[in-house]
Design a protein around this motif. Sequence first.
Motif, short mmCIF file in Angstrom:
data_model
loop_
_atom_site.label_atom_id
_atom_site.label_comp_id
_atom_site.label_asym_id
_atom_site.label_seq_id
_atom_site.Cartn_x
_atom_site.Cartn_y
_atom_site.Cartn_z
N CYS A 25 0.81 -1.21 0.00
CA CYS A 25 0.00 0.00 0.00
C CYS A 25 0.85 1.27 0.00
O CYS A 25 0.31 2.36 -0.03
N GLY A 26 2.16 1.11 0.07
CA GLY A 26 3.04 2.27 0.10
C GLY A 26 4.48 1.86 0.32
O GLY A 26 4.82 0.67 0.31
N LEU A 47 6.52 -9.39 -8.43
CA LEU A 47 5.39 -9.11 -7.55
C LEU A 47 4.08 -9.31 -8.30
O LEU A 47 3.84 -8.63 -9.30
N PRO A 48 3.24 -10.22 -7.84
CA PRO A 48 1.94 -10.40 -8.50
C PRO A 48 1.10 -9.13 -8.40
O PRO A 48 1.08 -8.47 -7.35
N VAL A 49 0.42 -8.80 -9.46
CA VAL A 49 -0.39 -7.58 -9.51
C VAL A 49 -1.39 -7.53 -8.36
O VAL A 49 -1.67 -6.45 -7.84
N ARG A 50 -1.90 -8.65 -7.96
CA ARG A 50 -2.92 -8.66 -6.89
C ARG A 50 -2.37 -8.25 -5.54
O ARG A 50 -3.13 -7.95 -4.62
N ARG A 51 -1.04 -8.20 -5.39
CA ARG A 51 -0.42 -7.75 -4.15
C ARG A 51 -0.40 -6.22 -4.04
O ARG A 51 -0.15 -5.67 -2.97
N PHE A 56 -2.18 2.07 -6.01
CA PHE A 56 -1.00 2.00 -6.87
C PHE A 56 -1.38 2.38 -8.30
O PHE A 56 -0.61 3.03 -9.01
N PHE A 57 -2.56 1.97 -8.71
CA PHE A 57 -3.01 2.16 -10.09
C PHE A 57 -3.72 3.48 -10.32
O PHE A 57 -4.16 3.77 -11.42
N THR A 58 -3.82 4.30 -9.28
CA THR A 58 -4.34 5.66 -9.40
C THR A 58 -3.15 6.57 -9.15
O THR A 58 -2.77 6.84 -8.01
N LEU A 59 -2.51 7.00 -10.23
CA LEU A 59 -1.22 7.67 -10.12
C LEU A 59 -1.23 8.92 -9.25
O LEU A 59 -0.25 9.21 -8.57
N ARG A 60 -2.33 9.63 -9.21
CA ARG A 60 -2.38 10.87 -8.43
C ARG A 60 -2.21 10.62 -6.93
O ARG A 60 -1.91 11.54 -6.18
N THR A 61 -2.38 9.38 -6.47
CA THR A 61 -2.17 9.08 -5.05
C THR A 61 -0.69 9.09 -4.68
O THR A 61 -0.35 9.22 -3.51
N GLY A 62 0.17 8.90 -5.66
CA GLY A 62 1.61 8.87 -5.39
C GLY A 62 2.14 7.53 -4.92
O GLY A 62 3.34 7.38 -4.73
N VAL A 63 1.27 6.55 -4.75
CA VAL A 63 1.70 5.26 -4.24
C VAL A 63 2.65 4.57 -5.21
O VAL A 63 3.70 4.05 -4.81
N HIS A 87 -7.04 -1.85 -15.25
CA HIS A 87 -6.58 -0.59 -14.68
C HIS A 87 -6.19 0.39 -15.79
O HIS A 87 -6.50 1.57 -15.74
N VAL A 88 -5.48 -0.13 -16.79
CA VAL A 88 -4.96 0.70 -17.88
C VAL A 88 -6.09 1.29 -18.72
O VAL A 88 -6.01 2.44 -19.17
N THR A 89 -7.17 0.54 -18.92
CA THR A 89 -8.27 1.05 -19.73
C THR A 89 -9.00 2.20 -19.04
O THR A 89 -9.64 3.01 -19.70
N ARG A 90 -8.88 2.29 -17.73
CA ARG A 90 -9.56 3.35 -16.99
C ARG A 90 -8.73 4.63 -16.87
O ARG A 90 -9.23 5.65 -16.41
#
Length: 132
Positions: A25-26, A47-51, A56-63, A87-90
């Motif tokens: 998560c960070g 690292l599996p994507v589900r971890r 992470f997939f919302t770039l504005r969060t900075g994670v 995630h990429v399509t959104r």
Amino acid sequence: MSADTLVTLAGRTALACAPDGPRICGGDDATEVIGAALGHRVELVVLPVRRLAAEFFTLRTGVAGEVVQKFANYRLRLVVVGDVAGHVTRSTALRDFVVEADRGGQLWFVDTLAALEERLRVETLRQDAGGR
């Protein structure tokens, strides 16, 4: 919960993180994985994507930036394995981030371990040929 394991891919040893391990998560969560990788003296973490937390997939969060920077600081390559298409399509920004990351050497996104192994094999061949 299954354990992280060492795997050999194209002649390189990597730490393959268990799919059901703790969510990243960070940066602090990334430090746990980094510690394990350094303990095993590997340079590559799978690292599996589900971890990865949704943030992470919302770039504005900075994670994503925080996590990737942690790995870079310790000179560890991070490979996210799994389907990120949803995630990429959104997000156009995320799509651009993934494309740019895949051009470099610090962070890659691949669908499968087999795809990662092939990519590493090609990279090794290029290095052996003098970077051509």
